[in-house]
Scaffold this motif. Structure first.
Motif, PDB file in Angstrom:
ATOM      1  N   GLU A 127      18.086  25.391  69.563  1.00 48.39           N
ATOM      2  CA  GLU A 127      18.044  23.929  69.440  1.00 48.39           C
ATOM      3  C   GLU A 127      19.143  23.281  70.300  1.00 48.39           C
TER       4      GLU A 127
ATOM      5  N   SER B 268      16.224  14.212  62.750  1.00 46.08           N
ATOM      6  CA  SER B 268      17.031  14.922  61.752  1.00 46.08           C
ATOM      7  C   SER B 268      18.527  14.669  61.929  1.00 46.08           C
TER       8      SER B 268
ATOM      9  N   GLY C  44      10.001  24.774  59.030  1.00 44.44           N
ATOM     10  CA  GLY C  44      11.412  24.537  58.728  1.00 44.44           C
ATOM     11  C   GLY C  44      12.025  25.571  57.809  1.00 44.44           C
TER      12      GLY C  44
ATOM     13  N   LYS D  10      10.688  16.735  63.393  1.00 45.17           N
ATOM     14  CA  LYS D  10      11.901  16.774  62.565  1.00 45.17           C
ATOM     15  C   LYS D  10      13.148  16.640  63.448  1.00 45.17           C
ATOM     16  N   ASN D  11      13.202  17.409  64.532  1.00 47.24           N
ATOM     17  CA  ASN D  11      14.410  17.420  65.375  1.00 47.24           C
ATOM     18  C   ASN D  11      14.722  16.054  65.972  1.00 47.24           C
ATOM     19  N   ARG D  12      13.680  15.238  66.167  1.00 51.58           N
ATOM     20  CA  ARG D  12      13.902  13.923  66.764  1.00 51.58           C
ATOM     21  C   ARG D  12      14.630  12.976  65.809  1.00 51.58           C
TER      22      ARG D  12
ATOM     23  N   ASP E  91       8.831  21.175  63.372  1.00 58.08           N
ATOM     24  CA  ASP E  91      10.146  21.199  64.026  1.00 58.08           C
ATOM     25  C   ASP E  91      10.348  20.083  65.045  1.00 58.08           C
ATOM     26  N   GLU E  92       9.328  19.858  65.897  1.00 52.51           N
ATOM     27  CA  GLU E  92       9.532  18.911  66.994  1.00 52.51           C
ATOM     28  C   GLU E  92       9.814  17.505  66.468  1.00 52.51           C
TER      29      GLU E  92
ATOM     30  N   ARG F  14      20.747  16.936  62.176  1.00 52.27           N
ATOM     31  CA  ARG F  14      21.276  17.853  63.190  1.00 52.27           C
ATOM     32  C   ARG F  14      20.957  17.335  64.593  1.00 52.27           C
ATOM     33  N   GLY F  15      19.726  16.835  64.773  1.00 50.27           N
ATOM     34  CA  GLY F  15      19.344  16.276  66.072  1.00 50.27           C
ATOM     35  C   GLY F  15      20.271  15.121  66.443  1.00 50.27           C
TER      36      GLY F  15
ATOM     37  N   HIS G 122      18.312  30.267  65.797  1.00 48.65           N
ATOM     38  CA  HIS G 122      17.527  29.029  65.749  1.00 48.65           C
ATOM     39  C   HIS G 122      18.408  27.858  66.192  1.00 48.65           C
ATOM     40  N   LYS G 123      19.653  27.840  65.707  1.00 48.47           N
ATOM     41  CA  LYS G 123      20.596  26.780  66.107  1.00 48.47           C
ATOM     42  C   LYS G 123      20.924  26.874  67.597  1.00 48.47           C
TER      43      LYS G 123
END
Ligand code: IMP
Length: 193
Positions: free
Chosen positions: A15, A172, A144, A168-170, A165-166, A174-175, A11-12
């Protein structure tokens, strides 16, 4: 150019590939490495150094992340994965977190992601991303992983697990850390560790 990432988590890898499309992102599992640093960046460097010597001339990366709750003095922090013991069990971790916050009004928390990088020349860099928010009274949402059903980022009324996810990633941790790491790798910024 190849970027080796010290993880077994596909998953990482996906991303990171999306954020760094020009690099060939390859997983290298740092199995057996003991992550015993007192902070996220220390653990990220333990992991990246464990793989970097195998890949001279390539970028190497490792990340380490977790949840910090203000009313719990920053816990679970580096123990986020095994808050309720081993093996890792997200439902138990979330249950224990709610238990420890029973009756607590101050629900402020943040996710932190630290990234350690080793350049093809062996120089070390770091990147950090944070996402601030609060811990909900009960879990909600199915997307998630980990503490996502309990974490409501600032400016939102839904948990990470409801946002998906989409979105969140923007925003987060980690993002954000990955965006900074991408800048370092692309030579657009120069944050020395
Ligand atoms: P890791 O260092 O990325 O493997 O994260 C360690 C632990 O922190 C995970 O097992 C989760 O419990 C928690 N965690 C880290 N990032 C997230 C996230 O984005 N959502 C939910 N939990 C997370």
């Amino acid at each position: 150019m190849k970027l080796f990432v010290a993880t077994h988590n596909q998953h990482k890898i996906r991303e990171i590939s999306e954020i760094l499309p020009d690099l060939e992102v390859v997983a290298d599992d740092p199995a057996g490495v003991v992550e015993n640093a007192p902070d996220f960046i220390g653990n990220a460097f333990i992991k990246v150094r464990s793989i970097a010597s195998k890949h001279p001339g390539c970028w190497c990366m490792a990340d380490d992340s977790g949840l910090e709750v203000v009313a719990l003095g920053g816990a679970p922090g580096v123990y986020s994965a095994r808050y309720a013991g081993e093996p890792t069990d997200s439902a138990k971790n979330n249950g224990l977190l709610l238990e420890n916050l029973k009756g607590v009004e101050d629900r402020r928390a943040n996710f932190t992601c630290a990234i350690a990088l080793v350049s093809p020349e062996g120089r070390e860099f770091s990147a950090l991303g944070k996402c601030f928010g609060r811990i909900a009274e009960r879990p909600s949402g199915t997307a998630g992983f980990g503490y996502d059903p309990l974490f409501i980022p600032d400016g939102e009324s839904m948990s990470f697990a409801e946002l998906g996810d989409e979105r969140k990633n923007r925003i987060s941790h980690r993002g954000r850390a990955l965006a900074e790491a991408a800048g370092i790798i692309c030579g657009e910024s120069n944050v020395l560790a």
